[in-house]
Design an enzyme around this catalytic site. Structure first.
Site, PDB file in Angstrom:
ATOM      1  N   ASP A   1       9.492  45.125   4.490  1.00 48.34           N
ATOM      2  CA  ASP A   1       9.255  43.718   4.333  1.00 48.34           C
ATOM      3  C   ASP A   1       7.726  42.998   4.246  1.00 48.34           C
ATOM      4  O   ASP A   1       7.018  43.462   5.140  1.00 48.34           O
ATOM      5  CB  ASP A   1       9.893  43.128   5.409  1.00 48.34           C
TER       6      ASP A   1
ATOM      7  N   LYS B   1       4.853  33.184  -7.911  1.00 47.75           N
ATOM      8  CA  LYS B   1       5.873  32.153  -8.443  1.00 47.75           C
ATOM      9  C   LYS B   1       6.135  30.930  -7.744  1.00 47.75           C
ATOM     10  O   LYS B   1       6.109  31.208  -6.461  1.00 47.75           O
ATOM     11  CB  LYS B   1       7.145  33.005  -8.490  1.00 47.75           C
TER      12      LYS B   1
ATOM     13  N   ASP C   1       8.096  45.790  -1.911  1.00 50.70           N
ATOM     14  CA  ASP C   1       9.469  45.034  -1.969  1.00 50.70           C
ATOM     15  C   ASP C   1      10.374  45.656  -0.821  1.00 50.70           C
ATOM     16  O   ASP C   1      10.173  46.719  -0.692  1.00 50.70           O
ATOM     17  CB  ASP C   1      10.131  45.133  -3.296  1.00 50.70           C
TER      18      ASP C   1
ATOM     19  N   GLY D   1      10.004  46.328 -11.089  1.00 53.41           N
ATOM     20  CA  GLY D   1       8.858  47.212 -11.582  1.00 53.41           C
ATOM     21  C   GLY D   1       8.226  46.546 -12.727  1.00 53.41           C
ATOM     22  O   GLY D   1       7.315  47.111 -13.425  1.00 53.41           O
TER      23      GLY D   1
ATOM     24  N   TRP E   1       6.177  44.004 -13.417  1.00 54.49           N
ATOM     25  CA  TRP E   1       4.846  43.422 -13.442  1.00 54.49           C
ATOM     26  C   TRP E   1       3.930  44.594 -13.357  1.00 54.49           C
ATOM     27  O   TRP E   1       2.985  44.757 -13.724  1.00 54.49           O
ATOM     28  CB  TRP E   1       4.875  42.370 -12.454  1.00 54.49           C
TER      29      TRP E   1
ATOM     30  N   ASP F   1       5.607  37.923  -7.371  1.00 54.30           N
ATOM     31  CA  ASP F   1       6.898  37.260  -7.989  1.00 54.30           C
ATOM     32  C   ASP F   1       7.906  37.227  -6.943  1.00 54.30           C
ATOM     33  O   ASP F   1       9.257  37.402  -7.384  1.00 54.30           O
ATOM     34  CB  ASP F   1       7.303  38.267  -9.284  1.00 54.30           C
TER      35      ASP F   1
END
Length: 235
Positions: free
Chosen positions: A124, A188, A108, A90, A92, A148
Site C-alpha cells: 500500500d 492522474k 501497487d 505495468g 507505464w 496512475d
C-alpha cells in the site's frame, strides 16, 4: 433429372488489423456478467488504443498516455531514476524501460508480472514505510515520480472525488519530499474544484505546472493528468 449440388455462397472476410476493426465487435455471450461489466468489455474490445496496445505488447492502453506526456514535456530521459506509483499492470513501467530507464521502482496493491530490471513492490503506497522503501530500492532520489493511481470507488460521487483528491495529495507530498532538484511529477487526476487547489499548491514548488488530457484518454472521461516540471524544492 438430377440437379448438381448447390454451392454455398461464402462472403469473403472484410479484413481489419489488430489496430483497427472494420465493424464494432460484439460479446459472444453475456452469461454471468453484470451490465456494467458487459459495457466495459465491449468498450475494451472496440477501443482502438487498447487494440494498439495489444499489438505493441503493452500491458495497458495507458502506456500511450504516458508516451504522449513524455514526448510533449521532454520526460523519461535515459539514465534517470523513476518511481512509478500505482504501477499495475505495468504499462507505464514498460514505456520507461523502452526509453532507456534502467533504475525504476514501482508500487501497487496488486501483483505485477516481473519487468526486469524494474522492481515492483506489492504494498500500500499510503503505508508510512512505503516511501522510504521506494527511495532505498531506487538507490537515490528520483528524477521523476509518475502516478496512475486511482482509489477504489464506492459509487457516491462526492466521496469518490474526495478519495481521488486525497490520493493525489499523498502523491504530491511524496514527490515534494523525495524529488531531485529539477525533477518532474506526473499524476492522474479528475476534473473538479479541488484539483485547482492541487495545481496552485504545485506551482509553489515547480517551475511549470500543466493540466493535460492525452489523446489516449477517453473523450467522455473526466480523467486528466497533472504535469509539473522544474522542481524547486518545498516552499
Amino acid at each position: 433429372m438430377t440437379l448438381p449440388p448447390r454451392r454455398k455462397m461464402v462472403r469473403p472476410p472484410t479484413g481489419g488489423s489488430e489496430e483497427g476493426r472494420g465493424k464494432p465487435a460484439r460479446l459472444k455471450t453475456a452469461k454471468m456478467r453484470t451490465p456494467s461489466s458487459q459495457a466495459w468489455l465491449s468498450r475494451q474490445i472496440n477501443d482502438p488504443w487498447a487494440a494498439k496496445a495489444r499489438a505493441h505488447g503493452y500491458r495497458s492502453r495507458a502506456a500511450y498516455k504516458l508516451t504522449d506526456i513524455a514526448d510533449r514535456f521532454g520526460l523519461l530521459l535515459p539514465g534517470q531514476r523513476v518511481i512509478d506509483l500505482g504501477a499495475a499492470p505495468g504499462g507505464w513501467t514498460q514505456v520507461a524501460l523502452e526509453r532507456g530507464i534502467h533504475r525504476i521502482v514501482g508500487v501497487d496493491l496488486l501483483p505485477v508480472e516481473p519487468l526486469p530490471p524494474a522492481e515492483i513492490l506489492e504494498m500500500d503506497f499510503t503505508d508510512p514505510a512505503c516511501g522510504d522503501l521506494l527511495v532505498e530500492r531506487l538507490g537515490g532520489p528520483p528524477d521523476l515520480v509518475i502516478s496512475d493511481m486511482a482509489p477504489n470507488t464506492v459509487g457516491h460521487r462526492r466521496t469518490d472525488h474526495l478519495r481521488i483528491v486525497g490520493l493525489i495529495d499523498a502523491a504530491v507530498d511524496f514527490a515534494e519530499s523525495v524529488l531531485a532538484p529539477g525533477g518532474a511529477f506526473v499524476a492522474k487526476a479528475f476534473q473538479g474544484g479541488e484539483i485547482s487547489e492541487v495545481l496552485t499548491r504545485l506551482k509553489r514548488s515547480f517551475a511549470q505546472v500543466r493540466n493535460v488530457k492525452p489523446p489516449a484518454s477517453r473523450p467522455d472521461s473526466s480523467e486528466t493528468y497533472i504535469v509539473a516540471t522544474g522542481f524547486r524544492g518545498r516552499p
